[in-house]
Enzyme design. Structure first.
Site, PDB file in Angstrom:
ATOM      1  N   SER A 139     -12.155  60.611 101.112  1.00 44.63           N
ATOM      2  CA  SER A 139     -11.900  60.060  99.988  1.00 44.63           C
ATOM      3  C   SER A 139     -10.834  60.796  99.102  1.00 44.63           C
ATOM      4  CB  SER A 139     -12.873  59.476  99.044  1.00 44.63           C
ATOM      5  OG  SER A 139     -13.812  60.490  98.618  1.00 44.63           O
ATOM      6  N   HIS A 141     -13.522  54.060 103.079  1.00 43.99           N
ATOM      7  CA  HIS A 141     -12.305  54.034 103.081  1.00 43.99           C
ATOM      8  C   HIS A 141     -11.558  53.541 104.498  1.00 43.99           C
ATOM      9  CE1 HIS A 141     -11.635  55.711  99.283  1.00 43.99           C
ATOM     10  NE2 HIS A 141     -12.861  56.529  99.423  1.00 43.99           N
ATOM     11  N   LYS A 192     -13.111  48.259  97.900  1.00 42.59           N
ATOM     12  CA  LYS A 192     -11.849  48.973  98.338  1.00 42.59           C
ATOM     13  C   LYS A 192     -10.866  48.195  98.889  1.00 42.59           C
ATOM     14  CE  LYS A 192     -13.755  53.137  97.139  1.00 42.59           C
ATOM     15  NZ  LYS A 192     -15.154  54.051  97.279  1.00 42.59           N
TER      16      LYS A 192
HETATM   17  C1  LIG Z   1     -15.955  54.539  96.551  1.00 39.77           C
HETATM   18  C2  LIG Z   1     -16.932  55.210  97.333  1.00 39.77           C
HETATM   19  C3  LIG Z   1     -18.433  55.115  97.580  1.00 39.77           C
HETATM   20  C4  LIG Z   1     -19.010  54.255  96.403  1.00 39.77           C
HETATM   21  O1  LIG Z   1     -18.922  52.983  96.571  1.00 39.77           O
HETATM   22  P1  LIG Z   1     -18.856  51.867  95.289  1.00 39.77           P
HETATM   23  O2  LIG Z   1     -19.147  50.742  95.721  1.00 39.77           O
HETATM   24  O3  LIG Z   1     -17.688  52.316  94.330  1.00 39.77           O
HETATM   25  O4  LIG Z   1     -20.102  52.504  94.519  1.00 39.77           O
HETATM   26  C5  LIG Z   1     -19.167  55.567  98.348  1.00 39.77           C
HETATM   27  N1  LIG Z   1     -18.638  56.349  99.442  1.00 39.77           N
HETATM   28  C6  LIG Z   1     -17.199  56.536  99.304  1.00 39.77           C
HETATM   29  C7  LIG Z   1     -16.641  57.626 100.501  1.00 39.77           C
HETATM   30  C8  LIG Z   1     -16.562  56.228  98.470  1.00 39.77           C
HETATM   31  O5  LIG Z   1     -15.050  56.480  98.448  1.00 39.77           O
END
Ligand SMILES: *Cc1c(COP(=O)(O)O)cnc(C)c1O
Length: 404
Positions: free
Chosen positions: A193, A221, A253
């Site tokens: 991320s 992602h 995302k």
């Molecule tokens: C954003 C993210 C999460 C968390 O997801 P949410 O639905 O925003 O709680 C988990 N793992 C990764 C790699 C992320 O980037």
């Protein structure tokens, strides 16, 4: 005066002293985090602030990679007219509705798994899956740069928790070979991320097969970005669902919404329903959100979005290189510019903002000490004109000594 500068009296309660000290340290280290308030919907151009203080910024920090975050408003509104707002309870009590079911089936089909299970957030999906599957006496091994929710899931599980250097699979292999535990769970982000690079999930799958370990990949992602029609990292590497037995996707995302899911075989999903506490003990996602997610999943099939995104990534990298900007090795929408010191990253971020460009400076403890960076994210909605504005601003504000 901001509260961080207030020093509590010497006889203040211990918790007040602790809070004040930690806040002061954060400030002193240039690591203080603060929220910015949007007064318009999530988009490529967003308004910040209110009244006379408003500013329109060109946004290069969202995870809305396909520009879908503000496209399902009508779907959400019409579903809300039918379903209202709240789900009323957890899934196992009386909060599970036919739209949740439909979304789970659609996500399972899309990602190529027998079954999927909705969680309210990705953070909870990761906590829930690791904590349900790993137990005291087991081994959990993770990449050092994994997302905080994966790290916390391992800590919560009370299993023996070890980490390997970023992408260092020989080190992972040694950890698996040396283990006493029968059960080992290997966990990695797909696209990392804060770095934007991609784990070699095919190699991870091989290693896990050899070493009789379970593999779990967080594709937060990668879903919508990798693979045919954005079907994610399993499809990208041509793996079967047996080779990647536990897949986590998030809906916040590229899917532009809210929520998350785990995908696996039927027995594993049934097990999670029984044992994943962040699944069991929380209110189900609003059904209207599930309905809007179905609409965005349809939109996500459209390959033109990924073509636009890839074109933006290619153009940006090529032009940035011509300017001597030192981008990190990444083919993904996450294109960080490594700076180093917290103050330097903050200074560039502030200068960009004066040019109405929004790029957040990511600092420790989100990233390791000395690796503060500008986390530039690109989306399908960025035009060449938008990218040129960013590139010109970077050219003005990134000092020569930071260039190649
Ligand atoms: C954003 C993210 C999460 C968390 O997801 P949410 O639905 O925003 O709680 C988990 N793992 C990764 C790699 C992320 O980037």
């Amino acid at each position: 005066m901001p509260s961080h500068s207030d020093t509590p009296a010497a006889n203040a309660p211990i918790w007040q002293q602790r809070v004040a000290k930690a806040n002061q340290q954060r400030h002193a280290a240039s690591q203080w985090r603060s929220r910015r308030t949007l007064s318009s919907a999530q988009a490529v151009e967003v308004r910040l602030g209110e009244g006379n203080e408003q500013q329109t910024l060109l946004n290069f920090c969202s995870n809305d990679y396909l520009g879908l975050a503000n496209q399902a408003g009508e779907d959400l509104a019409s579903a809300a007219r039918e379903w209202g707002l709240g789900s009323g309870a957890s899934h196992l009590v009386c909060g599970h509705s036919s739209v949740h079911d439909e979304l789970e089936r659609a996500l399972a089909r899309y990602t190529g798994y027998p079954k999927a299970l909705l969680f309210s957030t990705g953070f909870m999906a990761n906590l829930g899956c690791i904590n349900a599957l790993a137990q005291r006496g087991d081994l959990v091994v993770q990449d050092k740069l994994n997302h905080a929710s994966l790290i916390d899931g391992a800590l919560l599980s009370r299993a023996d928790f070890q980490r390997y250097r970023h992408l260092d699979y020989p080190q992972l292999q040694r950890r698996l070979q040396k283990r006493d535990a029968d059960m080992a769970l290997v966990v990695s982000d797909s696209i990392f991320s804060m770095d934007g690079d991609l784990a070699d999930v095919a190699q991870l799958a091989n290693l896990c097969e050899q070493q009789n370990a379970m593999l779990m990949i967080d594709d937060a992602h990668g879903l919508g970005i990798l693979g045919e029609q954005g079907r994610g990292v399993r499809n990208h590497f041509g793996l079967t669902s047996q080779q990647l037995p536990l897949y986590i996707g998030t809906l916040g995302k590229a899917l532009g919404g809210f929520g998350a899911f785990a995908a696996a075989d039927e027995a594993t999903i049934d097990y999670l329903v029984q044992f994943a506490r962040p699944y069991i003990y929380t209110t189900a996602l609003p059904p209207a959100v599930a309905a809007a997610m179905l609409a965005n999943l349809e939109r996500m099939h459209d390959d033109r979005l990924r073509q636009q995104l890839q074109a933006a990534i290619g153009y940006f990298r090529q032009q940035a290189k011509a300017l001597g900007l030192q981008l990190m090795p990444s083919d993904s929408p996450i294109q960080p510019l490594m700076v180093g010191a917290e103050d330097d990253a903050l200074a560039i971020s502030k200068a960009l903002e004066q040019d109405n460009i929004w790029v957040t400076a990511i600092r420790p403890p989100t990233v390791p000490e000395g690796s503060s960076r500008l986390r530039i994210t690109l989306t399908a909605a960025h035009t060449q004109q938008h990218l040129d504005r960013l590139l010109q601003a970077l050219d003005r504000h990134v000092p020569e000594e930071q260039r190649a």
